[in-house]
Design a protein around this motif. Structure first.
Motif: not given
Length: 315
Positions: A184-186, A212-213, A239-240, A260-262
């Motif tokens: 996941x590219x933040x 991308x997120x 995001x699947x 994004x992780x949080x």
């Protein structure tokens, strides 16, 4: 994942001392109501000068730079011994409810709080929160400041690092071979599309197959306040992640990706979310040409490298 009402939290404290999981986000009024609790420790990660001018009463200062790696690879974790010494100097123990606070001036600043939260969780602290909106929201709520520095007794807590939420360059390489993780590219579009790059990154582009997120999506419009759990779950649904796979958030230096992780892990409650702490700066420092996607052509790469060299030499 719904956050428990503050009154329920307070009642739980009164009955059993410390028998709940702290909510990942606290509003200023919620935090204010907790400041008289001896197990609550507010960790202000702003520079010392800003902290000295005003801070939340009872807060301790641990500037963000102490939680980061060297300038050549800032997403890298500091030496473990340094992290242990920092945790001990703040008087932290597994029983502490640590609340991370920063300016809250913009969405990027939230990433600093999320990165420190992630580090503390990896060091074994389970009762963790972030002040939603930071000190900008504290001030907007007209809550009091202090300029008195307090002394805390150092702890003897000597944590080991739990790598459950960490992904490394080697693990990313393996995941690319096995296709067993969602990368996941933040970062915002310009970075994801290879139109620009971080100064310490040697190449532009993204990891192969990354989705991308953009970290900016986690905030209420035109604010630095993180969205509520319902909205977070809506964002996370973009995001699947197949069952049995990890999601791995990355950016340039593990800062935006911490947001994004949080959001995915702590607020939306998605299991098995990791942070590639070194992110693209670390990935592009490999001696062999690393696997990349959305890379610009060789000519443009050379022009960018020349421009970066010129700026470093003469600016």
């Amino acid at each position: 994942m719904k956050h428990r009402p503050l009154i329920a939290i307070a009642l739980t404290w009164g009955i059993s001392g410390w028998a709940f999981a702290a909510p990942p986000l606290l509003s200023p009024t919620e935090l204010s109501a907790l400041l008289d609790q001896p197990q609550v420790r507010v960790i202000d990660i702003r520079p010392p000068k800003d902290f000295a001018a005003n801070h939340i009463p009872g807060a301790v200062n641990a500037p963000y730079g102490k939680w980061r790696g060297p300038a050549t690879n800032p997403g890298e974790l500091p030496d473990h011994d340094k992290l242990v010494a920092l945790v001990q100097s703040l008087g932290l123990t597994p029983e502490t409810h640590a609340v991370v606070v920063s300016h809250g001036k913009d969405t990027t600043d939230f990433g600093a709080m999320a990165r420190v939260y992630w580090t503390l969780k990896s060091l074994g602290l389970k009762e963790l929160s972030i002040l939603n909106g930071g000190l900008k929201e504290w001030e907007a709520a007209k809550l009091p400041y202090s300029n008195v520095a307090i002394q805390v007794a150092p702890s003897t807590y000597a944590p080991t690092f739990d790598a459950s939420w960490l992904s490394t360059r080697e693990e990313i390489s393996q995941s690319l071979k096995l296709s067993n993780a969602v990368l996941v590219d933040s970062r915002p579009d310009a970075f994801y599309q290879g139109k620009t790059q971080a100064p310490a990154a040697k190449l532009a582009g993204t990891l192969p197959g990354a989705v991308q997120l953009d970290f900016n999506q986690w905030f209420e419009p035109k604010t630095s306040r993180f969205v509520d759990a319902d909205k977070a779950q809506e964002i996370a649904a973009r995001i699947h992640v197949p069952e049995g796979q990890n999601a791995v958030a990355f950016c340039n230096t593990g800062h935006w990706a911490a947001t994004d992780w949080f959001g995915l892990s702590e607020v939306a409650g998605i299991p098995n979310v990791k942070l590639y702490a070194g992110s693209m700066v670390d990935w592009t420092q490999q001696p062999d040409f690393p696997a990349m996607q959305n890379m610009p052509g060789r000519g443009e790469q050379l022009m960018r490298a020349t421009k970066q060299w010129w700026e470093r030499k003469f600016n």
